[in-house]
Design an enzyme around this catalytic site. Structure first.
Site, mmCIF file in Angstrom:
data_model
loop_
_atom_site.group_PDB
_atom_site.id
_atom_site.type_symbol
_atom_site.label_atom_id
_atom_site.label_comp_id
_atom_site.label_asym_id
_atom_site.label_seq_id
_atom_site.Cartn_x
_atom_site.Cartn_y
_atom_site.Cartn_z
ATOM 1 N N ALA A 29 48.545 33.945 37.222
ATOM 2 C CA ALA A 29 47.421 34.723 37.765
ATOM 3 C C ALA A 29 47.939 35.975 38.456
ATOM 4 O O ALA A 29 49.141 36.252 38.435
ATOM 5 C CB ALA A 29 46.626 33.864 38.739
ATOM 6 N N ASN A 30 47.036 36.739 39.052
ATOM 7 C CA ASN A 30 47.432 37.894 39.861
ATOM 8 C C ASN A 30 46.489 38.015 41.053
ATOM 9 O O ASN A 30 45.556 37.225 41.188
ATOM 10 C CB ASN A 30 47.450 39.169 39.005
ATOM 11 C CG ASN A 30 46.078 39.502 38.461
ATOM 12 O OD1 ASN A 30 45.152 39.784 39.203
ATOM 13 N ND2 ASN A 30 45.934 39.450 37.140
ATOM 14 N N ARG A 31 46.727 38.986 41.909
ATOM 15 C CA ARG A 31 46.028 39.069 43.200
ATOM 16 C C ARG A 31 44.685 39.785 43.162
ATOM 17 O O ARG A 31 44.124 40.074 44.206
ATOM 18 C CB ARG A 31 46.911 39.782 44.225
ATOM 19 C CG ARG A 31 48.139 39.014 44.601
ATOM 20 C CD ARG A 31 48.875 39.720 45.741
ATOM 21 N NE ARG A 31 50.156 39.095 45.987
ATOM 22 C CZ ARG A 31 50.300 37.930 46.631
ATOM 23 N NH1 ARG A 31 49.238 37.301 47.125
ATOM 24 N NH2 ARG A 31 51.494 37.417 46.808
ATOM 25 N N ALA A 95 41.810 43.009 36.154
ATOM 26 C CA ALA A 95 43.274 43.009 36.134
ATOM 27 C C ALA A 95 43.694 41.917 35.151
ATOM 28 O O ALA A 95 43.974 40.779 35.531
ATOM 29 C CB ALA A 95 43.820 42.737 37.527
#
Ligand code: C5P
Length: 221
Positions: A29-31, A95
């Site tokens: 995942a990412n932020r 994103a």
């Protein structure tokens, strides 16, 4: 009659991160919080548009009047975007994870005292670039670019590479990811417009105003 500037338009928006599964309990995942994309969806709906919001996994309420499609992975997001076409404008804010694991393991991976597994990654589809090149390309395609340095230079190159009409470049060298404010530069074929740092809701309204004006121009109102 409804005189709101986006009345009668369909605006397609992606927002949030994607989750790329490794096994049934783990993912990459990412932020991304999804806040900026959700704010754009809210502003577009308030301006009278029919809004389709394709959302990755986020903890946010659906803005009033917005049709939301929840997805997990980049490939699911790509499919949902295709299914939502045609649209008058697309704003790709998500994103999207650049990579997914090549081999999803359908049972939880065990430690069992052996060596840690090596994850083999492969590239995800580029939803923005594919949309720009598609025969159902919306008249206005807007991408985002999160940059930490040489923000406008990178965004200008990205605009061409991805075939987008505009790239909204945001400076993520501060605490933008998950934060409430954003510092953006809108890169178009005509040049660069620098907006001051402001709340993500205000960035959204500014962008939606410009989208409405551009659709008036290109599609004859
Ligand atoms: O290449 P980069 O990830 O910096 O590009 C960012 C822009 O491209 C954003 O608009 C993002 O939503 C979009 N994108 C996409 N699919 C990907 C990667 C990025 O739509 N796989």
């Amino acid at each position: 009659p409804d005189h709101r500037p986006l009345y009668g338009r369909h605006v397609l928006i992606t927002a949030g991160p994607t989750h790329e599964p490794i096994d049934p309990v783990r993912y990459i995942a990412n932020r991304s919080s999804g806040k900026q994309g959700f704010a754009i969806a809210a502003a577009a709906a308030a301006s009278g548009a029919r809004v389709t919001l394709v959302a990755g996994p986020v903890h946010l309420e659906t803005p009033p009047g917005v049709d939301r499609i929840d997805v997990e992975s980049a490939r699911e997001m790509a499919d949902a975007v295709k299914s939502a076409l045609p649209a008058d404008a697309a704003v790709m804010v998500a994103a999207v994870a650049d990579w997914r694991t090549r081999d999803f393991v359908d049972q939880k991976m065990k430690k069992r005292g052996s060596a840690p597994p090596a994850l083999i990654l492969e590239e995800n589809p580029d939803i923005l670039a594919n949309l720009s090149a598609s025969d159902k390309r919306p008249p206005l395609v807007v991408g985002f670019a999160a940059e930490t340095n040489d923000v406008v230079e990178h965004a200008t190159a990205k605009r061409k590479r991805k075939g987008a009409d505009w790239i909204v470049a945001n400076d993520v060298s501060g605490d933008v990811m998950g934060g409430s404010h954003n510092d953006v530069h809108i890169v178009t074929s005509k040049g660069v417009e620098d907006l001051p740092e402001m709340p993500k809701e205000d960035v959204a309204r500014a962008l939606v105003e410009r989208i409405a004006a551009a659709l008036e121009e290109t599609a004859g109102g």
